[in-house]
Motif scaffolding. Sequence first.
Motif, PDB file in Angstrom:
ATOM      1  N   ALA A 188      -4.321  -3.528  -7.771  1.00  0.00           N
ATOM      2  CA  ALA A 188      -4.400  -2.358  -8.231  1.00  0.00           C
ATOM      3  C   ALA A 188      -4.283  -2.985  -9.715  1.00  0.00           C
ATOM      4  CB  ALA A 188      -3.522  -1.519  -7.605  1.00  0.00           C
ATOM      5  N   GLU A 191       0.523  -0.747  -0.098  1.00  0.00           N
ATOM      6  CA  GLU A 191       0.177  -0.460  -0.163  1.00  0.00           C
ATOM      7  C   GLU A 191       1.011   1.435   0.033  1.00  0.00           C
ATOM      8  OE1 GLU A 191      -2.005  -0.536   3.153  1.00  0.00           O
ATOM      9  OE2 GLU A 191      -3.489  -2.271   2.566  1.00  0.00           O
ATOM     10  N   ARG A 220       2.439   1.586  -3.358  1.00  0.00           N
ATOM     11  CA  ARG A 220       0.783   1.707  -4.304  1.00  0.00           C
ATOM     12  C   ARG A 220       0.498   3.328  -4.472  1.00  0.00           C
ATOM     13  NH1 ARG A 220      -4.705  -0.768  -3.537  1.00  0.00           N
ATOM     14  NH2 ARG A 220      -4.393   0.359  -1.755  1.00  0.00           N
TER      15      ARG A 220
END
Length: 376
Positions: free
Chosen positions: A227, A187, A190
């Motif tokens: 994602a 995360e 990302r």
Amino acid sequence: MTRVGRCWMAALGLSLLTAACGSDDASIEGGKVTPIRRAPALENEFTPRELETTIDNLVAEINKSSTESMQMTVMLKTLSTFFAPIATGANRAMGELGVTGNVIGPIQEPGDQQEDMRLQNEQIEQTVMDGAQGIGISPFGDASVAVLDKAIAKGVHVVTLDSDLQASKRAIYVGTLNSSAGAKAGETLRGMLPPAPGTVVIHGSSDPTWADGLDRTQGAQGVLEAAGYEVLVRQVTWGDEGEADDVEWMKDKIEAADPPVVGLLGMFNLSFRCAMAADAAGKPDLPIVAFDFDARTVDYMREGRIKATHIQRQYYEGYLVPYILYGIRSIGIEATKEILAPQLIDGSLFNLGIDVVPGDKVDAYNAFLDSIGANE
């Protein structure tokens, strides 16, 4: 010293750290323990307040009981490098609790795992013979399941740390949950990437025989693939001799991947090799996120090349184990688990979480580690 103790010391260089036989904050009077008074946590942006609150809640409940004094031992794989802050935390907690206890382990890095397991098992048996009522242990492997279960059957409370033995009857595991830690790192990266499509290189592990490394890598991989990114995993090559191979493999992927590589993520203490590969490929601006706090990783962070790193909370790992052992003896396992519930997963896995350190917070994080005595 017993024969087992001599064997352990001779083979592994055992070091017994200061026994915590009482402190200024806790003492034994008439066989009972006076109320526990923790040293107040220093206010810092990196102080894990959720962990501090849980510990305070546990102490408050323990202080309502009238538990007698306790003898415990914390066994680590080594007393140096990664495990040094764990030893610091465990010793501090035992001092605050006023228990009779020590932290033991080899001074040097582990060598032959089979021999390490054999010697650790002998030390478990000796610790039980010496009257320990609680054991915190970072086990070398599954060969310790039987000897620990035998100790548990005799009424010894057991908490694992750093490495778990879920096949055993241990009460609780304390440490980093690698799947969630890897997801957190994914995360972090990302948030720095351009929109998909794109390729991300992970310097991690695909080795099914090393569950912790695989879980951490797959945790990150799952977040990034969800994602919309392509993910390429480089199996880390340990040791200095593996550096050139790792860097060359990642460099080739940066130069040839389709869709193009848009970021790199290192999962272990050799994360700095991601920056070396990006430099070798002529792509110094690729966002890179790391794990751990290796000196070379820190250097790249200071240069702005590594944007953030993720660090396990070793000090709190060591600090929590004596408190949990004491809580189990004092108020029982179920009451202890109820207090630990905010961080307890699946009823027995205490998730310490990880610290996310941005590149511009290196000095602040170092100051935090120094304030709690947790620098390796």
